[in-house]
Scaffold this motif. Sequence first.
Motif, PDB file in Angstrom:
ATOM      1  N   GLY A 104       0.760  -1.270  -0.066  1.00  0.00           N
ATOM      2  CA  GLY A 104      -0.064  -0.218  -0.010  1.00  0.00           C
ATOM      3  C   GLY A 104       0.788   1.209   0.082  1.00  0.00           C
ATOM      4  N   VAL A 105       0.364   2.229  -1.038  1.00  0.00           N
ATOM      5  CA  VAL A 105       1.229   3.565  -0.815  1.00  0.00           C
ATOM      6  C   VAL A 105       0.400   4.619  -1.071  1.00  0.00           C
ATOM      7  CG1 VAL A 105       2.792   4.898  -2.457  1.00  0.00           C
ATOM      8  CG2 VAL A 105       3.010   2.172  -2.648  1.00  0.00           C
ATOM      9  N   THR A 106       0.463   5.516  -0.162  1.00  0.00           N
ATOM     10  CA  THR A 106      -0.182   6.921   0.119  1.00  0.00           C
ATOM     11  C   THR A 106       0.565   8.016   0.272  1.00  0.00           C
ATOM     12  OG1 THR A 106      -0.187   6.318   2.815  1.00  0.00           O
ATOM     13  CG2 THR A 106      -2.281   5.850   1.349  1.00  0.00           C
ATOM     14  N   ILE A 107       0.377   9.076  -0.275  1.00  0.00           N
ATOM     15  CA  ILE A 107       0.981  10.346  -0.127  1.00  0.00           C
ATOM     16  C   ILE A 107       0.154  11.083   0.776  1.00  0.00           C
ATOM     17  CG2 ILE A 107       1.869  12.357  -1.255  1.00  0.00           C
ATOM     18  CD1 ILE A 107       2.587  10.732  -3.796  1.00  0.00           C
ATOM     19  N   ILE A 108       0.855  11.693   1.745  1.00  0.00           N
ATOM     20  CA  ILE A 108      -0.362  12.480   2.899  1.00  0.00           C
ATOM     21  C   ILE A 108       0.443  13.831   3.032  1.00  0.00           C
ATOM     22  CG2 ILE A 108      -0.958  12.332   5.231  1.00  0.00           C
ATOM     23  CD1 ILE A 108      -0.943   9.339   5.144  1.00  0.00           C
ATOM     24  N   ARG A 109      -0.228  14.830   3.086  1.00  0.00           N
ATOM     25  CA  ARG A 109       0.233  16.185   3.387  1.00  0.00           C
ATOM     26  C   ARG A 109       0.144  16.456   4.643  1.00  0.00           C
ATOM     27  NH1 ARG A 109      -4.947  18.592  -0.100  1.00  0.00           N
ATOM     28  NH2 ARG A 109      -4.214  17.818  -2.175  1.00  0.00           N
ATOM     29  N   PRO A 110       1.093  17.431   5.097  1.00  0.00           N
ATOM     30  CA  PRO A 110       1.354  17.744   6.642  1.00  0.00           C
ATOM     31  C   PRO A 110      -0.055  17.758   7.323  1.00  0.00           C
ATOM     32  CG  PRO A 110       2.806  19.188   5.058  1.00  0.00           C
ATOM     33  CD  PRO A 110       1.829  18.344   4.391  1.00  0.00           C
ATOM     34  N   ASP A 111      -1.242  18.166   6.860  1.00  0.00           N
ATOM     35  CA  ASP A 111      -2.607  18.436   7.520  1.00  0.00           C
ATOM     36  C   ASP A 111      -3.343  16.922   7.674  1.00  0.00           C
ATOM     37  OD1 ASP A 111      -3.315  18.131   5.024  1.00  0.00           O
ATOM     38  OD2 ASP A 111      -4.627  19.755   4.800  1.00  0.00           O
ATOM     39  N   TYR A 112      -2.533  15.629   7.480  1.00  0.00           N
ATOM     40  CA  TYR A 112      -3.229  14.382   7.339  1.00  0.00           C
ATOM     41  C   TYR A 112      -4.115  14.177   6.311  1.00  0.00           C
ATOM     42  CZ  TYR A 112      -0.776  14.502  11.908  1.00  0.00           C
ATOM     43  OH  TYR A 112      -0.214  14.732  13.079  1.00  0.00           O
ATOM     44  N   THR A 113      -4.167  14.867   5.328  1.00  0.00           N
ATOM     45  CA  THR A 113      -5.054  14.619   4.137  1.00  0.00           C
ATOM     46  C   THR A 113      -4.324  13.910   2.983  1.00  0.00           C
ATOM     47  OG1 THR A 113      -6.188  16.862   4.296  1.00  0.00           O
ATOM     48  CG2 THR A 113      -6.336  15.646   2.187  1.00  0.00           C
ATOM     49  N   ILE A 114      -4.995  12.596   2.755  1.00  0.00           N
ATOM     50  CA  ILE A 114      -4.324  11.671   1.757  1.00  0.00           C
ATOM     51  C   ILE A 114      -4.659  12.389   0.344  1.00  0.00           C
ATOM     52  CG2 ILE A 114      -4.680   9.506   0.723  1.00  0.00           C
ATOM     53  CD1 ILE A 114      -6.020   8.649   3.387  1.00  0.00           C
ATOM     54  N   ASP A 184      10.085  20.026  -1.243  1.00  0.00           N
ATOM     55  CA  ASP A 184      10.006  20.949  -2.267  1.00  0.00           C
ATOM     56  C   ASP A 184      11.121  21.546  -2.536  1.00  0.00           C
ATOM     57  OD1 ASP A 184       9.861  22.719  -0.183  1.00  0.00           O
ATOM     58  OD2 ASP A 184       7.900  23.114  -0.367  1.00  0.00           O
ATOM     59  N   ALA A 185      10.850  22.731  -3.608  1.00  0.00           N
ATOM     60  CA  ALA A 185      12.451  23.230  -3.887  1.00  0.00           C
ATOM     61  C   ALA A 185      12.754  24.167  -2.813  1.00  0.00           C
ATOM     62  CB  ALA A 185      11.765  24.226  -4.991  1.00  0.00           C
ATOM     63  N   ALA A 186      11.866  24.811  -1.833  1.00  0.00           N
ATOM     64  CA  ALA A 186      12.262  25.539  -0.647  1.00  0.00           C
ATOM     65  C   ALA A 186      12.852  24.722   0.307  1.00  0.00           C
ATOM     66  CB  ALA A 186      11.240  26.380  -0.363  1.00  0.00           C
ATOM     67  N   GLY A 187      12.957  23.577   0.254  1.00  0.00           N
ATOM     68  CA  GLY A 187      13.520  22.707   1.238  1.00  0.00           C
ATOM     69  C   GLY A 187      12.659  22.142   2.575  1.00  0.00           C
ATOM     70  N   GLN A 188      11.162  22.697   2.121  1.00  0.00           N
ATOM     71  CA  GLN A 188      10.280  22.129   3.251  1.00  0.00           C
ATOM     72  C   GLN A 188       9.364  20.831   2.842  1.00  0.00           C
ATOM     73  OE1 GLN A 188       9.975  24.110   5.976  1.00  0.00           O
ATOM     74  NE2 GLN A 188      11.700  25.300   5.022  1.00  0.00           N
ATOM     75  N   VAL A 189       9.042  20.144   3.930  1.00  0.00           N
ATOM     76  CA  VAL A 189       8.367  18.942   3.700  1.00  0.00           C
ATOM     77  C   VAL A 189       6.982  19.212   3.130  1.00  0.00           C
ATOM     78  CG1 VAL A 189       7.562  16.707   4.777  1.00  0.00           C
ATOM     79  CG2 VAL A 189       9.761  17.587   5.419  1.00  0.00           C
ATOM     80  N   SER A 190       6.680  19.044   2.001  1.00  0.00           N
ATOM     81  CA  SER A 190       5.514  19.363   1.220  1.00  0.00           C
ATOM     82  C   SER A 190       4.454  18.094   1.486  1.00  0.00           C
ATOM     83  CB  SER A 190       5.625  19.557  -0.229  1.00  0.00           C
ATOM     84  OG  SER A 190       6.054  18.353  -0.916  1.00  0.00           O
ATOM     85  N   SER A 191       4.884  16.703   1.664  1.00  0.00           N
ATOM     86  CA  SER A 191       3.930  15.747   1.882  1.00  0.00           C
ATOM     87  C   SER A 191       5.035  14.626   2.418  1.00  0.00           C
ATOM     88  CB  SER A 191       3.277  15.278   0.723  1.00  0.00           C
ATOM     89  OG  SER A 191       4.065  15.157  -0.601  1.00  0.00           O
ATOM     90  N   VAL A 192       4.123  13.354   2.616  1.00  0.00           N
ATOM     91  CA  VAL A 192       4.936  12.312   3.032  1.00  0.00           C
ATOM     92  C   VAL A 192       4.556  11.036   2.395  1.00  0.00           C
ATOM     93  CG1 VAL A 192       5.378  10.897   4.993  1.00  0.00           C
ATOM     94  CG2 VAL A 192       5.305  13.325   5.501  1.00  0.00           C
ATOM     95  N   VAL A 193       5.411  10.018   2.168  1.00  0.00           N
ATOM     96  CA  VAL A 193       4.860   8.723   1.369  1.00  0.00           C
ATOM     97  C   VAL A 193       4.779   7.765   2.345  1.00  0.00           C
ATOM     98  CG1 VAL A 193       5.667   7.176  -0.347  1.00  0.00           C
ATOM     99  CG2 VAL A 193       6.182   9.640  -0.908  1.00  0.00           C
ATOM    100  N   ASN A 194       3.914   7.170   2.426  1.00  0.00           N
ATOM    101  CA  ASN A 194       3.841   5.973   3.398  1.00  0.00           C
ATOM    102  C   ASN A 194       3.837   4.639   2.661  1.00  0.00           C
ATOM    103  OD1 ASN A 194       3.849   7.511   5.615  1.00  0.00           O
ATOM    104  ND2 ASN A 194       1.565   7.323   6.123  1.00  0.00           N
ATOM    105  N   ILE A 195       4.659   3.900   2.808  1.00  0.00           N
ATOM    106  CA  ILE A 195       4.667   2.702   2.166  1.00  0.00           C
ATOM    107  C   ILE A 195       4.348   1.258   3.275  1.00  0.00           C
ATOM    108  CG2 ILE A 195       5.952   0.775   1.048  1.00  0.00           C
ATOM    109  CD1 ILE A 195       7.634   2.980  -0.226  1.00  0.00           C
TER     110      ILE A 195
END
Length: 301
Positions: A104-114, A184-195
């Motif tokens: 299972g692969v999900t990409i989740i934003r910092p606000d916990y939105t899938i 992202d390009a600014a070096g900030q975590v834009s989202s998280v990949v969960n495997i």
Amino acid sequence: VDADSYLRVADEYQGWLKWEPSYRLTKVKYLAYFGVLCLALIPLLGGIYYQVEQELLRTLLACSLTGLILALGFLITKLHLDYSRKLLAQNRESQQLLRHAGVGVTIIRPDYTIEFANPQVQETHGEVKGKKCYEVLCWRSEPCPECPLKEVLNGTPQARMEKEYLNSDGQRRWHQVNSTPIVDAAGQVSSVVNISADITDRKLLEIEILKSRAELEASEAKYRNFMANAADAIIISDLDHRIVEANRKAEQLLNGGLRPCLEKNLFESDLLPLEDRLAVRELLERMIEDRAPRAFETRLQ
């Protein structure tokens, strides 16, 4: 450049490459190039055969400049399209890989939105895209205390956890979740990949092993308690007649003379008189061969 290829590329990558909104505007751009070329050729229609000097030179320069503009425009657009087609092919390969990854692969934003979920996640939890991960995956009203997303957002390069999930059909399954940040390009975590890998079989085996170990330890404790408190003397030997264990009563019976004989052969020790050793050995050999208990009397010294 064909309209279908352009539309597919533009729909997928318009926000990244800042393309024209439609293929029609691309055609208008080339028509504008052609119009500039026509304007540059106007002086040739009049006095090209009579004014051969400076007018002809200016006309040739205008034509050359227009051709250069047209060539550069075509080259830039072609490079954009080639690059976009390459990105589109890579994206399709990535999508294909995610669909058949077996995990299972999900990409989740910092606000916990899938933001993305591959088919393996959708098969077990239904449609989850655009929803909070803790609501649709963990059936909670707030983020999980052990959520690895928090660790990744706080700068951890990779986080891992094992968690029991409840599927949409009510079945409980264990998963190992590995979380990795997308920067992202600014070096900030834009989202998280969960495997997420299903480890239910392994987890059930671990639970069974722990249960068996606990039962074995309980049985061992009962055995030790029996040996320590038995009213009779107990001496245990292996198939080669080596003395491996004896209880406290046996030690008392032999006045402490048994301990030096541990790990030694019963018939090479001084526990049995010489005249009794052969008979006792034959009796024990028959007992081992028949796999049946024997009762006998002998002397100990």
